[in-house]
Write an enzyme that holds these catalytic residues in place. Structure first.
Site, PDB file in Angstrom:
ATOM      1  N   HIS A 164       0.837  -1.202   0.000  1.00 18.60           N
ATOM      2  CA  HIS A 164       0.000   0.000   0.000  1.00 18.60           C
ATOM      3  C   HIS A 164       0.877   1.260   0.000  1.00 18.60           C
ATOM      4  O   HIS A 164       2.017   1.219   0.466  1.00 18.60           O
ATOM      5  CB  HIS A 164      -0.872   0.044   1.265  1.00 18.60           C
ATOM      6  CG  HIS A 164      -2.002  -0.936   1.266  1.00 18.60           C
ATOM      7  ND1 HIS A 164      -2.159  -1.882   2.242  1.00 18.60           N
ATOM      8  CD2 HIS A 164      -3.042  -1.096   0.413  1.00 18.60           C
ATOM      9  CE1 HIS A 164      -3.258  -2.598   1.990  1.00 18.60           C
ATOM     10  NE2 HIS A 164      -3.810  -2.141   0.892  1.00 18.60           N
ATOM     11  N   CYS A 251      -2.703   0.446   9.699  1.00 17.28           N
ATOM     12  CA  CYS A 251      -3.747  -0.493   9.249  1.00 17.28           C
ATOM     13  C   CYS A 251      -4.701  -0.914  10.349  1.00 17.28           C
ATOM     14  O   CYS A 251      -5.807  -1.366  10.083  1.00 17.28           O
ATOM     15  CB  CYS A 251      -3.127  -1.765   8.684  1.00 17.28           C
ATOM     16  SG  CYS A 251      -1.626  -1.530   7.767  1.00 17.28           S
TER      17      CYS A 251
HETATM   18  C1  CIR Z   1      -3.676  -7.697   3.253  1.00 19.07           C
HETATM   19  O1  CIR Z   1      -2.851  -8.209   2.496  1.00 19.07           O
HETATM   20  O2  CIR Z   1      -4.674  -7.122   2.833  1.00 19.07           O
HETATM   21  C2  CIR Z   1      -3.442  -7.777   4.749  1.00 19.07           C
HETATM   22  N1  CIR Z   1      -2.794  -8.999   5.069  1.00 19.07           N
HETATM   23  C3  CIR Z   1      -2.613  -6.619   5.220  1.00 19.07           C
HETATM   24  C4  CIR Z   1      -3.308  -5.312   5.079  1.00 19.07           C
HETATM   25  C5  CIR Z   1      -2.487  -4.175   5.566  1.00 19.07           C
HETATM   26  N2  CIR Z   1      -3.201  -2.958   5.514  1.00 19.07           N
HETATM   27  C6  CIR Z   1      -2.653  -1.768   5.270  1.00 19.07           C
HETATM   28  O3  CIR Z   1      -1.476  -1.678   4.921  1.00 19.07           O
HETATM   29  N3  CIR Z   1      -3.458  -0.718   5.311  1.00 19.07           N
END
Ligand code: CIR
Length: 256
Positions: A164, A251
């Site tokens: 991200h 997150c």
């Molecule tokens: C994913 O791959 O969607 C989750 N394992 C991690 C999400 C992390 N979120 C973020 O960076 N905002």
């Protein structure tokens, strides 16, 4: 500009976190340790002056602890996302229910648009939107239209190397960004005061500034020293179990 935050929404990590999406395998997270690290995170949000709404984990949704990806919280409206990973789309409904407690106006990103909150970097009244494997042009355009309706602006950023946008850049208030060397070279960020994290500490570029305090991942001493030298009050938090499934500090909450 230094925003003031009052409220956060988080979700407890459940046993399903062992099945969380990840780009590279660093082993499965330990749910008990993840639970303890999450409790410490919530305590810090409270210490920063936030009320924290803690949602229950849904065992069927392995990544639902990462609530940031499901919504964008603007001053006068919330925007539900259409997460880029199909396995994460079921996370939005319960966050919608929670957001109704705080917002009268709630918009939504719709297909074919996709957008993850982790790709949306708030910098005062402007929002940088990273185009990634999760966020497409259509999703970004829909968000920019909503931002414009509320007197805010948005622009897209093309980047690579991270899941991200906010995996590699964080806003610390005023004109300061904490970011990786690669992100520091992007035109979008060239006019900011930059605190550049060393390459071997890239994970530490995902930080959260709340009401004057910067939350940083523990274990990244050079970044900690750089942020402190720049005059910020800091707190470090253990993030090992969330890191294993590509999650960072931002997150784990929606803050508004
Ligand atoms: C994913 O791959 O969607 C989750 N394992 C991690 C999400 C992390 N979120 C973020 O960076 N905002």
């Amino acid at each position: 500009m230094q925003p003031e935050y009052h409220q956060a929404i988080t979700r407890r990590p459940g046993p399903g976190i062992v099945r969380g999406l990840r780009e590279r395998d660093h082993g499965d997270p330990d749910p008990t340790l993840a639970h303890d690290q999450h409790e410490a995170y919530v305590s810090q949000l409270k210490a920063c002056g936030l009320d924290v709404d803690i949602l229950n984990a849904d065992p069927a949704l392995p990544d639902n602890v990462f609530v940031e990806d499901t919504a964008i919280c603007l001053p006068d409206c919330a925007v539900l996302t259409n997460p880029g990973a199909p396995s994460r789309r079921g996370e939005v409904a319960s966050v919608h229910e929670a957001l109704k407690r705080y917002y009268e106006v709630i918009h939504r990103i719709t297909a074919p648009g996709t957008l993850d909150g982790g790709d949306v970097l708030e910098v005062g009244d402007h929002y940088f939107i990273g185009l990634s494997a999760r966020t497409n042009e259509e999703g970004a355009d829909q968000l920019i239209q909503i931002l414009n309706e509320f007197g805010l602006t948005g622009s897209t950023v093309i980047f690579s190397g991270f899941l991200h946008l906010k995996s590699g850049v964080s806003w610390l208030g005023e004109e300061t960004l904490l970011l990786t060397e690669g992100f520091g070279q992007l035109t979008a960020f060239s006019s900011f005061d930059q605190i550049v994290v060393p390459d071997n500490e890239a994970y530490a570029a995902n930080a959260v500034m709340i009401n004057g305090r910067v939350l940083l991942a523990a274990g990244y001493p050079e970044t900690l020293a750089l942020v402190e030298t720049a005059g910020f009050e800091t707190v470090t938090l253990e993030m090992s179990e969330f890191h294993k499934v590509d999650g960072g500090l931002s997150c784990l909450s929606l803050r508004f």
